[in-house]
Write a protein that holds these residues in place. Structure first.
Motif, PDB file in Angstrom:
ATOM      1  N   TYR A   1      -7.508  -9.874  -3.687  1.00  0.00           N
ATOM      2  CA  TYR A   1      -7.788 -10.002  -2.259  1.00  0.00           C
ATOM      3  C   TYR A   1      -8.740 -11.159  -1.977  1.00  0.00           C
TER       4      TYR A   1
ATOM      5  N   LYS B   1      -4.624  -1.282   4.575  1.00  0.00           N
ATOM      6  CA  LYS B   1      -4.854   0.013   3.935  1.00  0.00           C
ATOM      7  C   LYS B   1      -4.998   1.113   4.977  1.00  0.00           C
TER       8      LYS B   1
ATOM      9  N   ASP C   1      -7.122   0.247  -6.496  1.00  0.00           N
ATOM     10  CA  ASP C   1      -6.888  -1.132  -6.941  1.00  0.00           C
ATOM     11  C   ASP C   1      -7.686  -1.464  -8.196  1.00  0.00           C
TER      12      ASP C   1
ATOM     13  N   ALA D   1      -8.347  -5.530  -7.559  1.00  0.00           N
ATOM     14  CA  ALA D   1      -8.795  -5.858  -6.210  1.00  0.00           C
ATOM     15  C   ALA D   1      -9.226  -7.311  -6.081  1.00  0.00           C
TER      16      ALA D   1
ATOM     17  N   LEU E   1     -10.577   0.813  -1.872  1.00  0.00           N
ATOM     18  CA  LEU E   1     -10.343  -0.098  -2.993  1.00  0.00           C
ATOM     19  C   LEU E   1     -10.288   0.624  -4.326  1.00  0.00           C
TER      20      LEU E   1
ATOM     21  N   SER F   1       2.250   1.697  -3.564  1.00  0.00           N
ATOM     22  CA  SER F   1       1.246   2.056  -4.561  1.00  0.00           C
ATOM     23  C   SER F   1       0.719   3.471  -4.353  1.00  0.00           C
TER      24      SER F   1
ATOM     25  N   GLU G   1       0.827  -1.211   0.000  1.00  0.00           N
ATOM     26  CA  GLU G   1       0.000   0.000   0.000  1.00  0.00           C
ATOM     27  C   GLU G   1       0.861   1.262   0.000  1.00  0.00           C
TER      28      GLU G   1
END
Length: 534
Positions: free
Chosen positions: A369, A383, A362, A366, A359, A298, A295
């Protein structure tokens, strides 16, 4: 415009209309109430302006009122979208270049969409026009002077948006561009603190006596129709048109993907930065530590997040410090607790891009996950931890800058402000985890103009923020009334217990909902933009 251009608008309208029923009746109701309250407020302002213009029969006085008022309207139109990192509805050129639509028509459509940038100002100017029609001293035809002023703002707004869009997609120029934007956005605050708004004519007297668009428009409205004023306004509109069209054409030729690719090649390895990224992996158990590291990496690679992070400790200082230490320079609540205000503002900016819609960045990725051997609550917690680390860094930077500016930054003030804002962040994360699974929205991190949360949920923030702030407002109020720090910290301790319990319950509910609503969440995150994005 031809039917081809209108087809774009109709397609976008149908796309938005088809998405509305999915929000449910409750979502539609909250959105409708928020919209009515917001634009209803501006309608009341417009009626007040109409009454003021109608009652002002002295031409000199009316010109003295309209000049500064139109200046503020110009600043609102051009600066507020930059402050909010939002540009209203706009064309998605990458999607439209494949259609056989003349560039002139696309430019016209883009200019018309600029009305969504500051529709509030159109409402206020409409109120001023009505007041002018009802004024017995002036001819209602003078209200036509508002039209070139609106055109000037539309063309200029188009050019500024396209210029910033390209600038913010170039890595080396992005931070410099944001700094320039922040300085320009601070102009209204400087004017508010420098001059007394109670004397509108005083503001006009302080400004250079040039043929500015707002001064020329006010002169035309009050009946000074001469070659100088008309020529000046035509020149301003022409300059804005040429600037807007020039930037629009450059935007058509601009390749965002190539700019991002070249920016990526220029990134260095940054061994020391890599070591910082790996700290959570060393301190937290797997897979939580690895997910936090992911996280952090990103978010730092997302221009949308970096802009919000940068504005938290730059624009926040420019807008709030003059308000706290402007003309008064006293020892009121704002001056005493300015750190809380600065921290809260930065948290507000960060929450829009990383708390309400965790989210969003992502998008379709996503789905990992739900495929990887991790629990959904771990995904949400990772997150939350990542944004908490960034917020702590933001508070540290703000504290250092305030200390360098010579402000009274004490350890007590830093501790108290940090404690309050961290608890506030826990409340926001509790609500944000729920909103992320019940109102997901895919967000392109490279698009600095996009919203980070669903539009219907943004309307709910009008109700959520005041409720979340009530415990802290009550704690400060109680300390002021009883003049006791023990009362304040006792209430803060009770608030902390409530925050932790609420976060735990919300996390459990959000993780359960994420498992049950998997298909709907992934579908919403993978949904792309139409040719006209809002």
């Amino acid at each position: 415009m031809t039917e081809r251009a209108w087809a774009i608008v109709w397609a976008q309208w149908r796309a938005l209309r088809n998405m509305s029923p999915r929000s449910g009746l409750a979502g539609l109701f909250v959105t409708a109430v928020g919209t009515v309250l917001w634009y209803g407020t501006w309608t009341v302002v417009a009626l007040a302006v109409a009454a003021l213009v109608r009652e002002t029969v002295d031409g000199e006085k009316l010109r003295g009122l309209l000049g500064p008022a139109l200046l503020l309207a110009f600043l609102y139109w051009q600066v507020i979208p930059v402050m909010m990192v939002s540009a209203g509805a706009s064309l998605q050129m990458r999607r439209l270049r494949v259609y056989p639509i003349p560039r002139g028509e696309l430019f016209t459509l883009e200019v018309l969409l600029r009305v969504t940038t500051a529709a509030e100002m159109v409402i206020v100017l409409a109120g001023a026009s009505i007041g002018l029609f009802l004024n017995p001293k002036f001819s209602g035809l003078n209200a036509v002077a508002f039209f070139p002023f609106i055109l000037f703002n539309l063309y200029l707004s188009t050019g500024i948006r396209d210029l910033l869009t390209r600038l913010l997609n170039r890595r080396k120029a992005r931070e410099i561009g944001v700094l320039i934007v922040v300085l320009v956005a601070a102009i209204p605050q400087v004017l508010l603190m420098r001059y007394d708004l109670g004397n509108w004519k005083g503001i006009g007297a302080k400004l250079p006596h040039l043929a500015w668009p707002w001064t020329v428009t006010s002169s035309l409205i009050t009946g000074e129709w001469n070659a100088l004023n008309a020529g000046a306004m035509v020149c301003w509109v022409a300059v804005a048109y040429l600037f807007g069209r020039w930037q629009f054409e450059r935007g058509l030729r601009f390749d965002e993907e190539a700019a991002r690719a070249s920016a990526g090649k220029q990134r260095d390895g940054g061994n020391w930065l890599d070591r910082l990224y790996r700290l959570p992996s060393a301190a937290l158990p797997d897979p939580l530590g690895t997910m936090v590291e992911k996280e952090l990496r990103s978010l730092m690679r997302s221009p949308r997040f970096r802009i919000a992070f940068f504005m938290g400790f730059s624009f926040g200082l420019l807008i709030w410090l003059p308000a706290a230490f402007g003309k008064r320079g006293g020892s009121g609540w704002i001056e005493t607790n300015f750190l809380v205000i600065l921290f809260s503002y930065s948290l507000l900016l960060l929450s829009e891009v990383s708390i309400w819609n965790v989210l969003g960045f992502d998008r379709s990725a996503a789905q990992v996950y739900w495929l990887a051997p991790v629990r959904l609550w771990q995904m949400l917690v990772s997150k939350n931890i990542a944004i908490a680390l960034f917020f702590v860094l933001e508070m540290a930077i703000i504290t250092v800058v305030c200390a360098l500016l010579g402000l009274a930054v004490t350890l007590k003030a830093v501790w108290e402000s940090s404690l309050v804002c961290l608890l506030m962040m826990v409340f926001l994360m509790a609500v944000g985890n729920l909103s992320s699974v019940y109102a997901p929205r895919g967000v392109d991190g490279n698009q600095t103009w996009k919203r980070g949360s669903a539009g219907r949920f943004q309307a709910m923030l009008l109700l959520i923020y005041p409720l979340l702030l009530l415990p802290f407002v009550f704690a400060y109020w109680a300390r002021q009334v009883w003049e006791s720090d023990r009362v304040f910290y006792g209430l803060i301790a009770a608030t902390a217990v409530v925050a932790v319990v609420l976060y735990g319950l919300a996390l459990e509910k959000a993780a359960q909902a994420a498992g049950e609503r998997r298909e709907g969440i992934l579908t919403a995150l993978a949904r792309g933009d139409g040719p006209v994005a809002a």
